[in-house]
Design a protein around this motif. Structure first.
Motif, mmCIF file in Angstrom:
data_model
loop_
_atom_site.group_PDB
_atom_site.id
_atom_site.type_symbol
_atom_site.label_atom_id
_atom_site.label_comp_id
_atom_site.label_asym_id
_atom_site.label_seq_id
_atom_site.Cartn_x
_atom_site.Cartn_y
_atom_site.Cartn_z
ATOM 1 N N VAL A 57 2.272 5.390 10.186
ATOM 2 C CA VAL A 57 0.941 4.782 10.319
ATOM 3 C C VAL A 57 0.915 3.626 11.301
ATOM 4 O O VAL A 57 -0.157 3.100 11.609
ATOM 5 C CB VAL A 57 0.403 4.301 8.954
ATOM 6 C CG1 VAL A 57 0.458 5.414 7.923
ATOM 7 C CG2 VAL A 57 1.140 3.069 8.455
ATOM 8 N N TYR A 96 -4.402 6.880 -2.301
ATOM 9 C CA TYR A 96 -3.872 5.613 -1.824
ATOM 10 C C TYR A 96 -3.910 4.587 -2.955
ATOM 11 O O TYR A 96 -4.918 4.441 -3.652
ATOM 12 C CB TYR A 96 -4.673 5.110 -0.629
ATOM 13 C CG TYR A 96 -4.313 5.831 0.649
ATOM 14 C CD1 TYR A 96 -4.706 7.150 0.846
ATOM 15 C CD2 TYR A 96 -3.543 5.206 1.632
ATOM 16 C CE1 TYR A 96 -4.352 7.832 2.000
ATOM 17 C CE2 TYR A 96 -3.187 5.877 2.792
ATOM 18 C CZ TYR A 96 -3.590 7.186 2.967
ATOM 19 O OH TYR A 96 -3.230 7.862 4.107
ATOM 20 N N ARG A 126 0.941 5.777 -0.798
ATOM 21 C CA ARG A 126 0.132 6.983 -0.910
ATOM 22 C C ARG A 126 0.978 8.113 -1.497
ATOM 23 O O ARG A 126 2.206 8.093 -1.398
ATOM 24 C CB ARG A 126 -0.453 7.391 0.442
ATOM 25 C CG ARG A 126 0.567 7.791 1.502
ATOM 26 C CD ARG A 126 -0.131 7.992 2.848
ATOM 27 N NE ARG A 126 0.793 8.423 3.882
ATOM 28 C CZ ARG A 126 0.457 8.549 5.165
ATOM 29 N NH1 ARG A 126 -0.784 8.277 5.570
ATOM 30 N NH2 ARG A 126 1.365 8.952 6.052
ATOM 31 N N TYR A 143 4.825 -1.838 8.416
ATOM 32 C CA TYR A 143 4.154 -0.549 8.310
ATOM 33 C C TYR A 143 5.175 0.570 8.403
ATOM 34 O O TYR A 143 6.202 0.444 9.072
ATOM 35 C CB TYR A 143 3.127 -0.379 9.437
ATOM 36 C CG TYR A 143 2.022 -1.413 9.431
ATOM 37 C CD1 TYR A 143 2.137 -2.604 10.134
ATOM 38 C CD2 TYR A 143 0.855 -1.185 8.705
ATOM 39 C CE1 TYR A 143 1.133 -3.560 10.111
ATOM 40 C CE2 TYR A 143 -0.162 -2.127 8.685
ATOM 41 C CZ TYR A 143 -0.012 -3.314 9.391
ATOM 42 O OH TYR A 143 -1.027 -4.255 9.365
ATOM 43 N N SER A 144 4.869 1.660 7.742
ATOM 44 C CA SER A 144 5.716 2.830 7.915
ATOM 45 C C SER A 144 5.515 3.385 9.330
ATOM 46 O O SER A 144 4.470 3.176 9.952
ATOM 47 C CB SER A 144 5.365 3.898 6.876
ATOM 48 O OG SER A 144 4.063 4.414 7.110
ATOM 49 N N GLU A 172 4.898 7.363 -1.215
ATOM 50 C CA GLU A 172 5.378 6.884 0.079
ATOM 51 C C GLU A 172 4.831 5.491 0.362
ATOM 52 O O GLU A 172 3.646 5.234 0.139
ATOM 53 C CB GLU A 172 4.903 7.852 1.168
ATOM 54 C CG GLU A 172 5.161 7.420 2.595
ATOM 55 C CD GLU A 172 4.419 8.282 3.616
ATOM 56 O OE1 GLU A 172 3.590 9.120 3.225
ATOM 57 O OE2 GLU A 172 4.677 8.100 4.825
ATOM 58 N N ASP A 196 -2.771 12.306 6.743
ATOM 59 C CA ASP A 196 -3.013 11.063 6.013
ATOM 60 C C ASP A 196 -3.719 11.312 4.678
ATOM 61 O O ASP A 196 -3.899 10.383 3.883
ATOM 62 C CB ASP A 196 -3.874 10.105 6.851
ATOM 63 C CG ASP A 196 -3.176 9.615 8.099
ATOM 64 O OD1 ASP A 196 -3.840 9.540 9.156
ATOM 65 O OD2 ASP A 196 -1.966 9.312 8.023
ATOM 66 N N TRP A 226 0.863 -1.184 0.000
ATOM 67 C CA TRP A 226 0.000 0.000 0.000
ATOM 68 C C TRP A 226 0.902 1.238 0.000
ATOM 69 O O TRP A 226 1.891 1.285 0.738
ATOM 70 C CB TRP A 226 -0.916 0.031 1.219
ATOM 71 C CG TRP A 226 -2.077 -0.904 1.146
ATOM 72 C CD1 TRP A 226 -2.154 -2.160 1.657
ATOM 73 C CD2 TRP A 226 -3.338 -0.647 0.514
ATOM 74 N NE1 TRP A 226 -3.384 -2.710 1.391
ATOM 75 C CE2 TRP A 226 -4.139 -1.798 0.688
ATOM 76 C CE3 TRP A 226 -3.889 0.437 -0.171
ATOM 77 C CZ2 TRP A 226 -5.444 -1.899 0.202
ATOM 78 C CZ3 TRP A 226 -5.177 0.335 -0.645
ATOM 79 C CH2 TRP A 226 -5.952 -0.817 -0.465
ATOM 80 N N VAL A 256 3.272 2.783 2.629
ATOM 81 C CA VAL A 256 2.442 2.774 3.834
ATOM 82 C C VAL A 256 2.576 1.441 4.552
ATOM 83 O O VAL A 256 2.744 1.389 5.771
ATOM 84 C CB VAL A 256 0.966 3.029 3.475
ATOM 85 C CG1 VAL A 256 0.071 2.848 4.701
ATOM 86 C CG2 VAL A 256 0.797 4.420 2.885
#
Length: 127
Positions: free
Chosen positions: A64, A94, A38, A60-61, A46, A90, A36, A48
């Motif tokens: 988030v 996405y 965004r 996960y980054s 970036e 956010d 995922w 996610v």
């Protein structure tokens, strides 16, 4: 024709939740890690999160972590991104993408491992 279709984006107030879906048509997701990503205007795409073929393989980054959760339903060739405690930062388009690997090693965006992109779904977090 193989394609990914994202859905579930929209307008939500800060602190709210959304669940994004990434559905495959024309192929199955069984053998792919799914990323995922965004992007906002003027900024680089970036990472996610990334989920491997094993749901326990997730990354996960930092931005988030603890708020977003990925899951997958291979029987329906769909991957989900549950987004909670949303913040104005956010806000973005996405995207989901299949990756040329079965397992993730991080959530970082790496163009070299991307196979198929979805068209993107917009998320706006605003009061």
């Amino acid at each position: 024709q193989a394609q990914l279709v994202e859905s579930g984006g929209g307008l939500v107030q800060p602190g709210g939740s959304l669940r994004l879906s990434c559905a495959a048509s024309g192929f199955t997701l069984d053998y792919y890690a799914i990323g995922w990503f965004r992007q906002t205007p003027g900024k680089e795409r970036e990472g996610v999160g990334c989920i491997g073929i094993d749901e326990g393989n997730t990354f996960y980054s930092d931005s988030v972590k603890g708020r977003f959760t990925m899951s997958r339903d291979d029987a329906h060739s769909t991957v989900y991104l549950q987004m909670n405690s949303l913040k104005p930062e956010d806000t973005a388009i996405y995207y989901c993408a299949t990756q040329r690997r079965a397992y993730c090693s991080d959530a970082v965006y790496d163009e070299n491992v991307i196979d198929t992109w979805g068209q993107g779904t917009p998320v706006t977090v605003s009061a």
